[in-house]
Write an enzyme that holds these catalytic residues in place. Structure first.
Site, PDB file in Angstrom:
ATOM      1  N   GLU A 129     -51.836  73.460 -54.671  1.00  0.00           N
ATOM      2  CA  GLU A 129     -50.742  74.102 -54.782  1.00  0.00           C
ATOM      3  C   GLU A 129     -49.316  73.126 -54.232  1.00  0.00           C
ATOM      4  O   GLU A 129     -48.253  73.448 -54.409  1.00  0.00           O
ATOM      5  CB  GLU A 129     -50.720  75.482 -54.043  1.00  0.00           C
ATOM      6  CG  GLU A 129     -51.314  76.495 -54.966  1.00  0.00           C
ATOM      7  CD  GLU A 129     -52.626  76.437 -54.926  1.00  0.00           C
ATOM      8  OE1 GLU A 129     -53.513  76.981 -55.817  1.00  0.00           O
ATOM      9  OE2 GLU A 129     -53.310  75.770 -53.934  1.00  0.00           O
TER      10      GLU A 129
ATOM     11  N   ARG B 275     -59.110  78.365 -66.908  1.00  0.00           N
ATOM     12  CA  ARG B 275     -59.847  76.981 -66.728  1.00  0.00           C
ATOM     13  C   ARG B 275     -60.301  76.551 -68.229  1.00  0.00           C
ATOM     14  O   ARG B 275     -60.042  75.614 -68.596  1.00  0.00           O
ATOM     15  CB  ARG B 275     -61.007  77.225 -65.989  1.00  0.00           C
ATOM     16  CG  ARG B 275     -60.619  77.471 -64.271  1.00  0.00           C
ATOM     17  CD  ARG B 275     -61.702  77.793 -63.487  1.00  0.00           C
ATOM     18  NE  ARG B 275     -61.502  78.209 -62.047  1.00  0.00           N
ATOM     19  CZ  ARG B 275     -61.437  77.599 -61.201  1.00  0.00           C
ATOM     20  NH1 ARG B 275     -62.043  76.284 -61.202  1.00  0.00           N
ATOM     21  NH2 ARG B 275     -61.272  77.858 -60.015  1.00  0.00           N
TER      22      ARG B 275
ATOM     23  N   GLU C 178     -60.356  83.700 -64.945  1.00  0.00           N
ATOM     24  CA  GLU C 178     -60.909  82.110 -64.344  1.00  0.00           C
ATOM     25  C   GLU C 178     -61.155  81.872 -65.779  1.00  0.00           C
ATOM     26  O   GLU C 178     -60.892  80.497 -65.935  1.00  0.00           O
ATOM     27  CB  GLU C 178     -61.951  82.340 -63.242  1.00  0.00           C
ATOM     28  CG  GLU C 178     -61.541  82.768 -62.064  1.00  0.00           C
ATOM     29  CD  GLU C 178     -60.760  81.774 -61.457  1.00  0.00           C
ATOM     30  OE1 GLU C 178     -60.507  80.631 -61.855  1.00  0.00           O
ATOM     31  OE2 GLU C 178     -60.286  82.166 -60.003  1.00  0.00           O
TER      32      GLU C 178
ATOM     33  N   ASP D 125     -50.186  86.043 -56.956  1.00  0.00           N
ATOM     34  CA  ASP D 125     -49.493  84.649 -57.391  1.00  0.00           C
ATOM     35  C   ASP D 125     -49.095  84.658 -58.750  1.00  0.00           C
ATOM     36  O   ASP D 125     -47.864  84.431 -59.207  1.00  0.00           O
ATOM     37  CB  ASP D 125     -50.098  83.705 -56.591  1.00  0.00           C
ATOM     38  CG  ASP D 125     -51.468  83.427 -56.885  1.00  0.00           C
ATOM     39  OD1 ASP D 125     -51.965  84.443 -57.925  1.00  0.00           O
ATOM     40  OD2 ASP D 125     -52.231  82.441 -56.704  1.00  0.00           O
TER      41      ASP D 125
END
Length: 526
Positions: free
Chosen positions: A403, A169, A165, A297
């Site tokens: 998404e 980010r 993360e 993913d």
């Protein structure tokens, strides 16, 4: 050679000047002492002023770099202009509420009108939003955010951060802001936090741990994974760390993340589908589910995008080859609902399929569309058709995830079919109707009842609104020929990778600078 001596005349001039400045001489002459003190104060004031001017000059350069480009509205579809303005207004509302109630905190809680530090107090929403502000031409907001980054963003925290993360980010957001604005403060901050994450890769296999203490560098994996590393977390830092090595000319970041791919490539299965857990000690996958949703993913996404980031050269062919192998495996997981015939991607454990597709997997159509361009004509058509099939998920909540909009953006860019713009506009209107509140935007606990949660996720500003804005912008604006988006929608410049891995050339840099600096006027309306 010896040191040159001063000539007698030079020595005489120097000594006479110093004699009048020396305090012992001045004490015998009150007038000269007064003059000396006044001169000293004036000189101090002048130097201070020059330093202040230097800082102001740097800020002025940043302002000049802030997007002197703009979308020429006269050359665009009026409907797109109107919709783009609406999305921009939504961003202004979300950002203004963040500034008002949660400035510097990770995320805004609209219902309680305060902020929460979901990511250790790294200003996640602010850093995540930098490139969105820049792309939308929100100059004043970008400047305030830039000042906070320069003066207040501090990574020396006794906090156990998610490597994944923080990478997507924070490093992604800072590097994107740097690529857009050419302001080195963002690059310096990106390097600072990356250096704090690097010890996570110090494992026997080179597969990184997923959690690290930002102050002390102690790394580990979550207990709930049984000590295993998560596939998406361990295999989705390539874009950011490769870009950081390119921008800093320091290969250590790229070496860490590319070694992960080398290790996984050694035992890559014939169907290209990896379980979501990997042992960081052996580098071998553990018996666990296979998923294109949570925890799996972005690994597959980054195989494709690392190939694109390197400008599809021979040196990055292995990324493409691994991705194509994985897409053969993905096709084996696709099933259709009855009687509606909506496509969905199953999860798999061993040889058993589970009819489950979470909302994170909705990125897949966009990934398929983006990757279709690397095939020959017949195969490209098949993959584009697969990408265009309607997909469905079974969730009853909405947290303003990006998404689906992301996939619509890629499908519109690659097909020109305005149906995808219409679908995107319908989604945006639903957000405005059901999630907008006076204090920002809230997710929905249940889409049927409309019950709201108390969180404005940082990805709503970083991804959802950015993709919506670009969905209604000309394809040449943040062109896919020049930029690649990380999994948090942060655009990074494509840079050609050469065989020796040492030299890079940036795609579209001349055109980029022409857009940024070539026009004196800026339009604040698009």
């Amino acid at each position: 050679m010896g040191k040159k001596s001063l000539s007698s005349s030079s020595q005489s001039w120097w000594w006479r000047g110093w004699r009048y400045l020396h305090p012992q001489h001045n004490l015998r002459s009150p007038q000269l002492l007064t003059l000396f003190i006044i001169s000293f104060v004036a000189l101090t004031w002048l130097l201070s002023g020059l330093e202040s001017l230097s800082v102001e000059h740097q800020l002025e350069n940043v302002k000049k770099n802030i997007r002197s480009w703009s979308i020429v509205e006269e050359e665009d579809d009026p409907l797109n202009v109107e919709r783009r303005r609406a999305v921009k207004e939504a961003m202004i509302h979300a950002w203004t509420c963040y500034e008002m109630y949660a400035w510097g905190r990770d995320e805004l809680q609209p219902q309680t009108r305060d902020g929460v530090d979901s990511f250790g107090g790294l200003g996640a929403t602010l850093v995540d939003s930098l490139d969105t502000l820049y792309i939308m031409g929100l100059d004043e907001q970008f400047q305030r955010a830039r000042e906070w980054v320069a003066k207040s963003l501090n990574f020396n925290k006794n906090y156990e951060a998610s490597v994944f993360e923080t990478t997507i980010r924070v490093i992604g957001g800072l590097l994107s802001a740097y690529d857009l604005s050419d302001d080195k403060v963002f690059l310096e901050k990106a390097r600072d936090i990356a250096d704090r994450l690097l010890p996570a890769w110090n494992t026997p296999s080179g597969i990184p741990y997923n959690i690290i203490n930002l102050r002390y560098g102690d790394a580990r994996n979550p207990r709930w994974t049984g000590g295993k590393s998560i596939l998406a977390d361990a295999g989705s830092e390539q874009l950011e760390f490769i870009a950081l090595s390119q921008r800093t000319n320091d290969p250590k970041y790229q070496q860490k993340v590319e070694y992960v791919i080398e290790e996984l490539h050694k035992t890559f299965p014939a169907d290209g589908l990896l379980p979501i857990y990997i042992d960081p000690h052996t580098g071998i996958t553990s018996y666990s589910k296979i998923s294109f949703g949570a925890m799996g993913d972005s690994f597959y996404e980054y195989l494709l995008k690392a190939w694109i980031q390197g400008n599809k050269t021979e040196s990055v062919t292995h990324y493409r080859e691994m991705w194509e192998t994985s897409m053969k495996g993905l096709k084996s997981l696709i099933r259709k609902t009855t009687p509606s015939s909506y496509a969905y991607i199953c999860e798999k454990t061993g040889s058993s399929l589970s009819d489950k597709m979470d909302e994170l997997a909705c990125f897949a159509p966009g990934m398929l569309a983006l990757g279709s361009t690397g095939y020959g004509p017949d195969e490209a058509e098949k993959f584009l058709s697969l990408a265009e099939e309607d997909m469905t998920v079974g969730t009853s909540w909405s947290i303003l995830r990006p998404e689906t909009v992301e996939s619509l953006f890629y499908l519109w860019r690659l097909t020109g079919n305005k149906t995808y713009q219409e679908w995107g506009w319908n989604i945006f209107q639903a957000f405005e109707k059901n999630s907008r509140v006076d204090t920002g935007y809230s997710g929905l606990k249940d889409v049927s009842s409309g019950e709201k949660d108390n969180m404005m996720q940082s990805f709503f500003l970083a991804e959802t609104l950015k993709y919506l804005y670009l969905l209604f912008s000309p394809p040449s604006f943040i062109s896919l020929d020049e930029w690649v988006f990380n999994t948090e929608a942060h655009p990074l410049r494509i840079a050609t990778r050469h065989a020796n891995g040492e030299t890079y050339s940036t795609i579209g840099q001349d055109r980029l600078q022409e857009r940024f600096h070539g026009r004196k006027g800026r339009s604040g309306s698009n």
